[in-house]
Design an enzyme around this catalytic site. Structure first.
Site, PDB file in Angstrom:
ATOM      1  N   GLU A 197      12.366  20.543 -23.348  1.00  0.00           N
ATOM      2  CA  GLU A 197      11.530  20.489 -22.163  1.00  0.00           C
ATOM      3  C   GLU A 197      12.169  21.760 -21.538  1.00  0.00           C
ATOM      4  OE1 GLU A 197       8.900  18.795 -21.422  1.00  0.00           O
ATOM      5  OE2 GLU A 197       9.525  17.026 -22.733  1.00  0.00           O
ATOM      6  N   ARG A 234       0.749  -1.343   0.071  1.00  0.00           N
ATOM      7  CA  ARG A 234      -0.015   0.033   0.052  1.00  0.00           C
ATOM      8  C   ARG A 234       0.940   1.287   0.193  1.00  0.00           C
ATOM      9  NH1 ARG A 234      -3.113  -3.078   3.724  1.00  0.00           N
ATOM     10  NH2 ARG A 234      -4.699  -3.940   2.944  1.00  0.00           N
ATOM     11  N   ASN A 265       1.946  21.800 -19.963  1.00  0.00           N
ATOM     12  CA  ASN A 265       1.553  20.857 -21.053  1.00  0.00           C
ATOM     13  C   ASN A 265       1.958  21.705 -22.182  1.00  0.00           C
ATOM     14  OD1 ASN A 265       0.516  18.176 -21.458  1.00  0.00           O
ATOM     15  ND2 ASN A 265      -1.464  19.059 -22.044  1.00  0.00           N
ATOM     16  N   HIS A 274       2.108  15.068 -28.378  1.00  0.00           N
ATOM     17  CA  HIS A 274       1.336  13.848 -28.193  1.00  0.00           C
ATOM     18  C   HIS A 274       0.761  13.445 -29.500  1.00  0.00           C
ATOM     19  CE1 HIS A 274       1.252  14.637 -23.673  1.00  0.00           C
ATOM     20  NE2 HIS A 274       2.256  13.916 -23.980  1.00  0.00           N
ATOM     21  N   ARG A 294      -1.009  23.908 -13.296  1.00  0.00           N
ATOM     22  CA  ARG A 294      -0.255  22.810 -13.691  1.00  0.00           C
ATOM     23  C   ARG A 294      -0.413  22.721 -15.157  1.00  0.00           C
ATOM     24  NH1 ARG A 294       1.309  17.657  -9.965  1.00  0.00           N
ATOM     25  NH2 ARG A 294       2.742  16.389 -11.661  1.00  0.00           N
ATOM     26  N   GLU A 298      -3.789  27.388  -7.044  1.00  0.00           N
ATOM     27  CA  GLU A 298      -3.975  28.195  -8.176  1.00  0.00           C
ATOM     28  C   GLU A 298      -4.911  27.156  -9.333  1.00  0.00           C
ATOM     29  OE1 GLU A 298      -0.918  30.461  -9.664  1.00  0.00           O
ATOM     30  OE2 GLU A 298       0.159  30.504  -8.122  1.00  0.00           O
ATOM     31  N   LYS A 342       4.098  12.025 -10.321  1.00  0.00           N
ATOM     32  CA  LYS A 342       3.426  11.095 -11.000  1.00  0.00           C
ATOM     33  C   LYS A 342       4.233   9.865 -11.407  1.00  0.00           C
ATOM     34  CE  LYS A 342       0.671  14.677 -13.519  1.00  0.00           C
ATOM     35  NZ  LYS A 342       0.453  15.155 -14.905  1.00  0.00           N
ATOM     36  N   HIS A 349       2.598  20.302 -25.689  1.00  0.00           N
ATOM     37  CA  HIS A 349       2.342  18.834 -25.576  1.00  0.00           C
ATOM     38  C   HIS A 349       1.277  18.315 -26.380  1.00  0.00           C
ATOM     39  CE1 HIS A 349       5.934  18.879 -23.166  1.00  0.00           C
ATOM     40  NE2 HIS A 349       5.709  17.553 -22.678  1.00  0.00           N
ATOM     41  N   LYS A 376       9.539  23.848 -12.573  1.00  0.00           N
ATOM     42  CA  LYS A 376       8.370  22.612 -12.488  1.00  0.00           C
ATOM     43  C   LYS A 376       7.977  22.672 -11.018  1.00  0.00           C
ATOM     44  CE  LYS A 376       6.792  18.198 -13.406  1.00  0.00           C
ATOM     45  NZ  LYS A 376       6.840  16.726 -13.998  1.00  0.00           N
ATOM     46  N   HIS A 402       9.692  11.913 -27.885  1.00  0.00           N
ATOM     47  CA  HIS A 402       9.142  12.764 -27.345  1.00  0.00           C
ATOM     48  C   HIS A 402       9.815  14.179 -27.303  1.00  0.00           C
ATOM     49  CE1 HIS A 402       6.472  14.471 -24.311  1.00  0.00           C
ATOM     50  NE2 HIS A 402       7.510  14.935 -23.678  1.00  0.00           N
TER      51      HIS A 402
HETATM   52  N1  LIG Z   1       6.198  11.187 -14.358  1.00  0.00           N
HETATM   53  C1  LIG Z   1       6.226  12.235 -15.034  1.00  0.00           C
HETATM   54  O1  LIG Z   1       5.880  13.222 -14.574  1.00  0.00           O
HETATM   55  C2  LIG Z   1       6.676  12.347 -16.679  1.00  0.00           C
HETATM   56  C3  LIG Z   1       6.939  13.264 -17.368  1.00  0.00           C
HETATM   57  C4  LIG Z   1       7.703  13.336 -18.508  1.00  0.00           C
HETATM   58  C5  LIG Z   1       7.833  11.856 -18.876  1.00  0.00           C
HETATM   59  N2  LIG Z   1       7.857  10.823 -18.145  1.00  0.00           N
HETATM   60  C6  LIG Z   1       8.023   9.607 -18.845  1.00  0.00           C
HETATM   61  O2  LIG Z   1       9.462   9.387 -18.792  1.00  0.00           O
HETATM   62  C7  LIG Z   1       9.762   8.399 -19.830  1.00  0.00           C
HETATM   63  C8  LIG Z   1      10.847   8.938 -20.664  1.00  0.00           C
HETATM   64  O3  LIG Z   1      11.975   9.145 -19.941  1.00  0.00           O
HETATM   65  P1  LIG Z   1      13.429   9.130 -20.563  1.00  0.00           P
HETATM   66  O4  LIG Z   1      13.444   9.793 -21.835  1.00  0.00           O
HETATM   67  O5  LIG Z   1      14.482   9.336 -19.515  1.00  0.00           O
HETATM   68  O6  LIG Z   1      13.568   7.846 -21.136  1.00  0.00           O
HETATM   69  P2  LIG Z   1      14.319   6.219 -20.717  1.00  0.00           P
HETATM   70  O7  LIG Z   1      13.941   6.118 -19.123  1.00  0.00           O
HETATM   71  O8  LIG Z   1      13.860   5.213 -21.413  1.00  0.00           O
HETATM   72  O9  LIG Z   1      15.679   6.657 -21.023  1.00  0.00           O
HETATM   73  C9  LIG Z   1      16.276   6.800 -22.458  1.00  0.00           C
HETATM   74  C10 LIG Z   1      17.586   5.891 -22.594  1.00  0.00           C
HETATM   75  O10 LIG Z   1      18.515   6.321 -22.043  1.00  0.00           O
HETATM   76  C11 LIG Z   1      19.489   5.397 -21.188  1.00  0.00           C
HETATM   77  N3  LIG Z   1      20.124   6.000 -20.354  1.00  0.00           N
HETATM   78  C12 LIG Z   1      19.527   6.653 -19.150  1.00  0.00           C
HETATM   79  N4  LIG Z   1      20.542   7.291 -18.442  1.00  0.00           N
HETATM   80  C13 LIG Z   1      21.518   7.013 -19.055  1.00  0.00           C
HETATM   81  C14 LIG Z   1      22.949   7.602 -18.930  1.00  0.00           C
HETATM   82  N5  LIG Z   1      23.057   8.468 -17.968  1.00  0.00           N
HETATM   83  N6  LIG Z   1      23.686   7.261 -19.736  1.00  0.00           N
HETATM   84  C15 LIG Z   1      23.519   6.621 -20.777  1.00  0.00           C
HETATM   85  N7  LIG Z   1      22.298   6.199 -21.249  1.00  0.00           N
HETATM   86  C16 LIG Z   1      21.431   6.290 -20.157  1.00  0.00           C
HETATM   87  C17 LIG Z   1      18.343   4.349 -21.019  1.00  0.00           C
HETATM   88  O11 LIG Z   1      18.844   3.140 -20.847  1.00  0.00           O
HETATM   89  C18 LIG Z   1      17.369   4.324 -21.991  1.00  0.00           C
HETATM   90  O12 LIG Z   1      17.778   3.667 -23.267  1.00  0.00           O
HETATM   91  C19 LIG Z   1       8.343   8.164 -20.654  1.00  0.00           C
HETATM   92  O13 LIG Z   1       7.812   6.880 -20.209  1.00  0.00           O
HETATM   93  C20 LIG Z   1       7.558   9.233 -19.993  1.00  0.00           C
HETATM   94  O14 LIG Z   1       6.100   9.031 -20.058  1.00  0.00           O
HETATM   95  C21 LIG Z   1       7.062  11.135 -17.206  1.00  0.00           C
HETATM   96 ZN   LIG Z   2       7.295  16.127 -22.113  1.00  0.00          ZN
END
Ligand SMILES: NC(=O)c1ccc[n+]([C@@H]2O[C@H](COP(=O)([O-])OP(=O)(O)OC[C@H]3O[C@@H](n4cnc5c(N)ncnc54)[C@H](O)[C@@H]3O)[C@@H](O)[C@H]2O)c1
Ligand SMILES: [Zn+2]
Length: 366
Positions: free
Chosen positions: A187, A123, A247, A254, A243, A239, A145, A250, A229, A266
């Protein structure tokens, strides 16, 4: 802009808050920071296997990290209920109890997946985010999130579960593939556009140093983006709905991702989205055309696309936009700039746009 070195950035929310450490070399203090923020819990690290391989011997060893680790295959395909279930079962098999704590190591996938494991394990147990991609440092790791994808769409199953702390060490970005790195910069441009004209100007001026990944420039970039952020998500409860400005870019991004079957990464989709939505803001009389011109120039300087190649038809993008889960009913709403550093608030934090205006804005990136 702020962003000068100081203590950790603080994120607050209804249940409390957490620090975000943005420090070159912070990963070397992982053992100590875990002890501080997860107390004497039994800790499991849930790590992206590729990142773990990079750091296992060097940094993590030096960080006094010798705890238990479970890895998952890198990449978005791991962000599933099946992987959540496998990781959870592994924790259960190893006898982790209610007194456990989790460390998520890797990019946004690690944060979302391990965060969702933490949100649901017994939990809910506390966890640390240790983001290692630029996107994860300045976006995904902050805000609480967590979740996984389903065949019906991305991030449809999840929970709000803020971390106990975030440890962002910009020196980990040295090994990040170039395309991943540049995607994260999109970003940061968004953060400047929505909230801080000085920061936007700093990115314009420092693009060379950023692309060379100079440590001091990266630390400043991550810190200022995290501050923005953090400020927006912290203020949201007061407010109501602010948030939504996160977006920006985005709604179009998307649609580009979906309509291209996720062939466009992305960050590149966000670059195109910021540009198309700036054009939309100008067309609706919300912002001067100069905003789009500056967004376009800074994206080009950072090696990000300003045209969708190969192009997709507006007819393919529009339906992909209408099914955005953030849209109420089928009216397409956008978080639009009114200037560099400020958002339009004519109808609240988002604006409904008529289809002909959206088509015209899309034409600017096609
Ligand atoms: N929770 C949120 O608020 C939020 C916001 C934006 C995005 N996201 C999510 O984040 C995800 C994308 O994140 P991402 O772009 O970090 O992708 P990811 O976690 O897949 O990382 C991208 C690639 O980089 C590699 N990598 C990571 N760190 C490294 C490093 N230091 N050196 C070499 N390689 C490295 C990983 O192995 C992977 O192949 C999506 O699933 C998206 O939905 C979440
Ligand atoms: Zn984004």
């Amino acid at each position: 802009m702020s962003g000068a070195a100081a203590g950790p950035v603080r994120v607050t929310h209804a249940l409390g808050g957490y620090p975000v450490y943005v420090e070159t070399g912070a990963l070397a203090r992982l053992g100590a920071l875990a002890a501080e923020h997860l107390d004497d819990r039994r800790i499991a690290m849930i790590a992206d296997a590729a990142v773990y391989r990079l750091y296992r011997e060097g940094r993590l060893g030096a960080a006094g990290w010798d705890g238990e680790t479970i890895t998952f295959p890198p990449g978005e395909p791991s962000k599933t209920r099946e992987e959540w279930s496998r990781l959870t079962d592994e924790l259960l098999r190893r006898g982790f109890g209610r007194d456990s704590g989790i460390i998520a190591l890797g990019g946004g996938v690690a944060g979302d997946l391990a965060g969702f494991v933490a949100a649901t394990y017994m939990r809910g147990v506390p966890y640390l985010q240790t983001p290692t991609t630029l996107l994860a440092m300045l976006d995904a790791s902050v805000g609480g999130k967590t979740g996984v994808d389903t065949p019906e769409g991305k991030n449809l199953i999840g929970a709000f579960h803020p971390p106990a702390a975030v440890i962002a060490d910009p020196s980990t970005l040295a090994t990040l593939p170039e395309r991943e790195f540049r995607g994260g910069l999109a970003e940061a441009v968004k953060h400047g556009l929505i909230a801080d004209a000085d920061y936007f100007g700093w990115i314009e001026r420092e693009s060379e140093r950023l692309l060379r990944r100079e440590p001091a420039a990266l630390e400043r970039l991550v810190r200022r983006s995290v501050e923005i952020k953090a400020e927006v998500v912290s203020a949201d409860e007061r407010e109501g709905g602010r948030r939504a400005i996160l977006n920006a870019g985005h709604t179009v991004a998307h649609a580009v991702e979906r309509a291209s079957s996720y062939r466009v990464p992305h960050g590149e989709a966000v670059a195109l989205g910021l540009l198309a939505e700036s054009a939309l803001a100008a067309d609706l009389g919300l912002a001067p055309a100069e905003v789009g011109a500056r967004v376009s120039a800074v994206l080009s300087r950072l090696g990000l696309p300003v045209r969708l190649v190969p192009p997709l038809a507006a007819d393919a993008l529009l339906p992909a936009m209408a099914s955005d889960k953030k849209n109420r009913a089928q009216i397409i709403r956008f978080a639009l700039p009114s200037a560099v550093g400020a958002m339009a608030t004519r109808e609240g934090w988002t604006v409904a746009a008529p289809e002909p205006a959206i088509r015209k804005a899309l034409a600017s990136i096609l």
